[in-house]
Design a protein around this motif. Structure first.
Motif, PDB file in Angstrom:
ATOM      1  N   GLN A  19       0.815  -1.212   0.000  1.00 25.61           N
ATOM      2  CA  GLN A  19       0.000   0.000   0.000  1.00 25.61           C
ATOM      3  C   GLN A  19       0.850   1.264   0.000  1.00 25.61           C
ATOM      4  O   GLN A  19       0.411   2.301  -0.477  1.00 25.61           O
ATOM      5  CB  GLN A  19      -0.918   0.005   1.228  1.00 25.61           C
ATOM      6  N   GLN A  20       2.055   1.198   0.547  1.00 26.13           N
ATOM      7  CA  GLN A  20       2.857   2.414   0.700  1.00 26.13           C
ATOM      8  C   GLN A  20       3.889   2.603  -0.404  1.00 26.13           C
ATOM      9  O   GLN A  20       4.878   3.312  -0.227  1.00 26.13           O
ATOM     10  CB  GLN A  20       3.523   2.440   2.079  1.00 26.13           C
ATOM     11  N   VAL A  21       3.661   1.997  -1.563  1.00 22.59           N
ATOM     12  CA  VAL A  21       4.496   2.309  -2.720  1.00 22.59           C
ATOM     13  C   VAL A  21       4.141   3.716  -3.196  1.00 22.59           C
ATOM     14  O   VAL A  21       2.973   4.010  -3.437  1.00 22.59           O
ATOM     15  CB  VAL A  21       4.253   1.297  -3.858  1.00 22.59           C
ATOM     16  N   PRO A  22       5.108   4.633  -3.301  1.00 18.95           N
ATOM     17  CA  PRO A  22       4.798   5.986  -3.761  1.00 18.95           C
ATOM     18  C   PRO A  22       4.112   5.980  -5.121  1.00 18.95           C
ATOM     19  O   PRO A  22       4.395   5.134  -5.982  1.00 18.95           O
ATOM     20  CB  PRO A  22       6.183   6.654  -3.845  1.00 18.95           C
ATOM     21  N   GLN A  23       3.192   6.922  -5.310  1.00 18.77           N
ATOM     22  CA  GLN A  23       2.415   6.982  -6.540  1.00 18.77           C
ATOM     23  C   GLN A  23       3.303   7.106  -7.772  1.00 18.77           C
ATOM     24  O   GLN A  23       3.006   6.541  -8.826  1.00 18.77           O
ATOM     25  CB  GLN A  23       1.446   8.168  -6.474  1.00 18.77           C
ATOM     26  N   ARG A  24       4.407   7.827  -7.649  1.00 21.35           N
ATOM     27  CA  ARG A  24       5.288   8.007  -8.795  1.00 21.35           C
ATOM     28  C   ARG A  24       5.899   6.689  -9.248  1.00 21.35           C
ATOM     29  O   ARG A  24       6.025   6.432 -10.461  1.00 21.35           O
ATOM     30  CB  ARG A  24       6.387   9.010  -8.448  1.00 21.35           C
ATOM     31  N   LEU A  25       6.265   5.823  -8.279  1.00 21.88           N
ATOM     32  CA  LEU A  25       6.786   4.507  -8.640  1.00 21.88           C
ATOM     33  C   LEU A  25       5.712   3.643  -9.280  1.00 21.88           C
ATOM     34  O   LEU A  25       5.952   2.952 -10.277  1.00 21.88           O
ATOM     35  CB  LEU A  25       7.341   3.809  -7.393  1.00 21.88           C
ATOM     36  N   LEU A  26       4.516   3.667  -8.690  1.00 30.06           N
ATOM     37  CA  LEU A  26       3.405   2.881  -9.222  1.00 30.06           C
ATOM     38  C   LEU A  26       3.063   3.322 -10.645  1.00 30.06           C
ATOM     39  O   LEU A  26       2.877   2.496 -11.542  1.00 30.06           O
ATOM     40  CB  LEU A  26       2.184   3.023  -8.313  1.00 30.06           C
ATOM     41  N   SER A  27       2.999   4.641 -10.858  1.00 29.84           N
ATOM     42  CA  SER A  27       2.662   5.166 -12.187  1.00 29.84           C
ATOM     43  C   SER A  27       3.715   4.760 -13.216  1.00 29.84           C
ATOM     44  O   SER A  27       3.380   4.379 -14.344  1.00 29.84           O
ATOM     45  CB  SER A  27       2.539   6.697 -12.136  1.00 29.84           C
ATOM     46  N   ALA A  28       4.989   4.847 -12.826  1.00 32.21           N
ATOM     47  CA  ALA A  28       6.063   4.475 -13.750  1.00 32.21           C
ATOM     48  C   ALA A  28       5.966   3.003 -14.133  1.00 32.21           C
ATOM     49  O   ALA A  28       6.131   2.638 -15.305  1.00 32.21           O
ATOM     50  CB  ALA A  28       7.418   4.777 -13.117  1.00 32.21           C
ATOM     51  N   ALA A  29       5.683   2.134 -13.147  1.00 39.62           N
ATOM     52  CA  ALA A  29       5.596   0.704 -13.410  1.00 39.62           C
ATOM     53  C   ALA A  29       4.427   0.378 -14.339  1.00 39.62           C
ATOM     54  O   ALA A  29       4.592  -0.327 -15.341  1.00 39.62           O
ATOM     55  CB  ALA A  29       5.464  -0.063 -12.097  1.00 39.62           C
ATOM     56  N   LEU A  30       3.248   0.912 -14.028  1.00 39.84           N
ATOM     57  CA  LEU A  30       2.069   0.583 -14.838  1.00 39.84           C
ATOM     58  C   LEU A  30       2.148   1.210 -16.224  1.00 39.84           C
ATOM     59  O   LEU A  30       1.733   0.602 -17.213  1.00 39.84           O
ATOM     60  CB  LEU A  30       0.807   1.036 -14.108  1.00 39.84           C
ATOM     61  N   THR A  31       2.668   2.436 -16.305  1.00 40.81           N
ATOM     62  CA  THR A  31       2.819   3.066 -17.613  1.00 40.81           C
ATOM     63  C   THR A  31       3.758   2.252 -18.498  1.00 40.81           C
ATOM     64  O   THR A  31       3.492   2.027 -19.687  1.00 40.81           O
ATOM     65  CB  THR A  31       3.361   4.504 -17.460  1.00 40.81           C
ATOM     66  N   HIS A  32       4.865   1.781 -17.914  1.00 39.44           N
ATOM     67  CA  HIS A  32       5.811   0.973 -18.678  1.00 39.44           C
ATOM     68  C   HIS A  32       5.164  -0.310 -19.172  1.00 39.44           C
ATOM     69  O   HIS A  32       5.394  -0.726 -20.328  1.00 39.44           O
ATOM     70  CB  HIS A  32       7.018   0.649 -17.800  1.00 39.44           C
ATOM     71  N   LEU A  33       4.358  -0.936 -18.337  1.00 38.51           N
ATOM     72  CA  LEU A  33       3.759  -2.212 -18.711  1.00 38.51           C
ATOM     73  C   LEU A  33       2.613  -2.055 -19.707  1.00 38.51           C
ATOM     74  O   LEU A  33       2.442  -2.889 -20.608  1.00 38.51           O
ATOM     75  CB  LEU A  33       3.254  -2.936 -17.458  1.00 38.51           C
ATOM     76  N   LEU A  34       1.841  -0.993 -19.561  1.00 39.45           N
ATOM     77  CA  LEU A  34       0.620  -0.854 -20.371  1.00 39.45           C
ATOM     78  C   LEU A  34       0.835  -0.075 -21.668  1.00 39.45           C
ATOM     79  O   LEU A  34       0.072  -0.237 -22.614  1.00 39.45           O
ATOM     80  CB  LEU A  34      -0.478  -0.189 -19.541  1.00 39.45           C
ATOM     81  N   ARG A  48       2.649  -0.361 -24.232  1.00 41.97           N
ATOM     82  CA  ARG A  48       3.446  -1.178 -25.135  1.00 41.97           C
ATOM     83  C   ARG A  48       2.615  -1.515 -26.355  1.00 41.97           C
ATOM     84  O   ARG A  48       1.378  -1.522 -26.310  1.00 41.97           O
ATOM     85  CB  ARG A  48       3.892  -2.478 -24.447  1.00 41.97           C
ATOM     86  N   THR A  49       3.285  -1.775 -27.450  1.00 41.27           N
ATOM     87  CA  THR A  49       2.598  -2.178 -28.664  1.00 41.27           C
ATOM     88  C   THR A  49       3.212  -3.485 -29.161  1.00 41.27           C
ATOM     89  O   THR A  49       4.391  -3.505 -29.529  1.00 41.27           O
ATOM     90  CB  THR A  49       2.715  -1.091 -29.753  1.00 41.27           C
ATOM     91  N   PRO A  50       2.463  -4.598 -29.182  1.00 40.36           N
ATOM     92  CA  PRO A  50       1.091  -4.714 -28.651  1.00 40.36           C
ATOM     93  C   PRO A  50       1.093  -4.655 -27.127  1.00 40.36           C
ATOM     94  O   PRO A  50       2.125  -4.855 -26.494  1.00 40.36           O
ATOM     95  CB  PRO A  50       0.640  -6.086 -29.145  1.00 40.36           C
ATOM     96  N   ARG A  51      -0.068  -4.354 -26.563  1.00 42.35           N
ATOM     97  CA  ARG A  51      -0.165  -4.185 -25.120  1.00 42.35           C
ATOM     98  C   ARG A  51       0.037  -5.492 -24.377  1.00 42.35           C
ATOM     99  O   ARG A  51      -0.236  -6.572 -24.886  1.00 42.35           O
ATOM    100  CB  ARG A  51      -1.545  -3.616 -24.759  1.00 42.35           C
ATOM    101  N   MET A  52       0.507  -5.338 -23.145  1.00 42.49           N
ATOM    102  CA  MET A  52       0.686  -6.486 -22.261  1.00 42.49           C
ATOM    103  C   MET A  52      -0.491  -6.570 -21.298  1.00 42.49           C
ATOM    104  O   MET A  52      -1.012  -5.537 -20.866  1.00 42.49           O
ATOM    105  CB  MET A  52       1.995  -6.345 -21.473  1.00 42.49           C
ATOM    106  N   ALA A  53      -0.916  -7.785 -20.984  1.00 38.23           N
ATOM    107  CA  ALA A  53      -1.921  -7.985 -19.945  1.00 38.23           C
ATOM    108  C   ALA A  53      -1.217  -7.933 -18.590  1.00 38.23           C
ATOM    109  O   ALA A  53      -0.172  -8.559 -18.401  1.00 38.23           O
ATOM    110  CB  ALA A  53      -2.622  -9.327 -20.129  1.00 38.23           C
ATOM    111  N   VAL A  54      -1.773  -7.172 -17.654  1.00 37.90           N
ATOM    112  CA  VAL A  54      -1.149  -6.974 -16.353  1.00 37.90           C
ATOM    113  C   VAL A  54      -2.136  -7.313 -15.248  1.00 37.90           C
ATOM    114  O   VAL A  54      -3.312  -6.934 -15.326  1.00 37.90           O
ATOM    115  CB  VAL A  54      -0.662  -5.514 -16.181  1.00 37.90           C
ATOM    116  N   MET A  55      -1.672  -8.031 -14.242  1.00 39.51           N
ATOM    117  CA  MET A  55      -2.454  -8.277 -13.040  1.00 39.51           C
ATOM    118  C   MET A  55      -1.693  -7.692 -11.863  1.00 39.51           C
ATOM    119  O   MET A  55      -0.500  -7.937 -11.719  1.00 39.51           O
ATOM    120  CB  MET A  55      -2.669  -9.771 -12.802  1.00 39.51           C
ATOM    121  N   THR A  56      -2.362  -6.886 -11.030  1.00 37.45           N
ATOM    122  CA  THR A  56      -1.727  -6.374  -9.819  1.00 37.45           C
ATOM    123  C   THR A  56      -2.448  -6.929  -8.600  1.00 37.45           C
ATOM    124  O   THR A  56      -3.653  -7.174  -8.635  1.00 37.45           O
ATOM    125  CB  THR A  56      -1.745  -4.835  -9.762  1.00 37.45           C
TER     126      THR A  56
END
Length: 323
Positions: free
Chosen positions: A117-132, A134-142
């Motif tokens: 829960q305490q992962v800073p928003q900037r880290l979370l945003s960077a991780a999800l932006t990198h994963l999502l 993409r072309t073609p897109r990657m399926a992500v489960m958190t």
């Protein structure tokens, strides 16, 4: 002259030639229900058929996997070991089917990411932006949880990587890297800051407030208890035990004497809503660092490597900004 037999090789041969995935599901069902009658009902078979199937599995493994007790069928030590591996094998199978389904749907793959829960928003945003992005897109489960829960998910092959607090337990095959230092701060309701910040830092006075703490037997709870003990104060009995940021915010908004300890950068992100704020005290210790986790066998996977690189680079940028 006859050669010496290798029991391990014999068992491996038996598993490779005789063991079926359905039998692993049977073992999980027996462990879940602890009675053959309930297992039979779930699997829509007769109880004699389930009894026979269990005997066949035990014969493959070369010994009893469950003992009959007053509490039902309880795993033997061998059964506990087999169940751990059964969970991993079936989790790997489920993960493979999800990846294949994602590829068939035009995705570039699938990644399962654990987060505290305490992962800073900037880290979370960077991780999800990198994963999502993409072309073609990657399926992500958190999945969110405590660090202990995320490590258990990794070991059980239910997660591919995770971002959480540093872990000091024993987990075979776990690889972790500290990526971000966080300063702790005392957080209270915004309307209570002026009243609760009078005078110097006094842990005895703070212990009398209504505390929000992590659940018992978690690394962070042990850390906070040690802080009170080190100050010569009995750790408080918390009003609320949770790791949920939303639950904390709700209580801090309504309870004038509620208090907790959170990472200062996370509090700064949440202060904009105006419901909570940090007390103006500097604590003389740091939180366990935010760390990136994966398994040794996945460390070289291209997607895990690229995600790690993005998260590490983002964390370094955050540290430079703080510095």
């Amino acid at each position: 002259m006859p050669t010496a037999r290798d029991p391990a090789a014999d068992l491996q041969h038996a598993l490779l030639t005789r063991l079926r995935l359905r039998q692993l599901s049977l073992l999980q069902a027996v462990d879940r229900h602890r009675t053959l009658g309930r297992v039979a009902a779930e699997m829509r078979l007769s109880q004699p058929a389930i009894t026979k199937a269990l005997r066949e599995v035990e014969d493959i493994f070369g010994g009893r996997l469950f003992e009959r007790t007053s509490r039902g069928l309880v795993p033997t030590p061998a059964g506990e070991a087999v169940l751990r591996y059964a969970q991993r094998w079936l989790a790997e199978l489920e993960a493979t089917t999800r990846v294949l389904t994602s590829l068939e749907a035009g995705r570039s793959g699938r990644l399962r990411l654990g987060l505290t829960q305490q992962v800073p928003q900037r880290l979370l945003s960077a991780a999800l932006t990198h994963l999502l992005d993409r072309t073609p897109r990657m399926a992500v489960m958190t999945r969110e949880g405590t660090t202990d829960e995320l490590v258990a998910g990794l070991v059980a092959r239910e997660l591919d990587c995770a971002i959480g607090r540093s872990y000091d337990g024993d987990a075979t095959g776990l690889v972790q890297e500290a990526i971000h230092e966080q300063e702790p701060c005392l957080v209270v309701a915004a309307k209570s800051v002026k009243r609760l910040s009078r005078g110097p830092l006094d842990w005895a006075r703070l212990a009398e407030l209504d505390w929000i703490l992590p659940p018992p037997n978690t690394p962070m709870r042990r850390t906070y208890n040690a802080i009170f003990v080190g100050a010569g104060v009995q750790p408080p009995v918390p009003m609320l035990e949770t790791t949920s940021i939303r639950s904390m915010e709700t209580v801090l908004r309504t309870e004038p004497n509620a208090i907790s300890i959170l990472a200062r950068d996370v509090v700064a992100e949440m202060e904009q809503a105006g419901h909570w704020a940090a007390l103006p005290y500097r604590l003389s210790w740091n939180l366990p660092p935010v760390s990136f986790f994966t398994l040794k066998e996945l460390e070289g996977h291209p997607m895990v490597q690229s995600l790690r690189a993005v998260v590490v680079a983002t964390a370094r940028g955050m540290q430079r900004k703080v510095g």
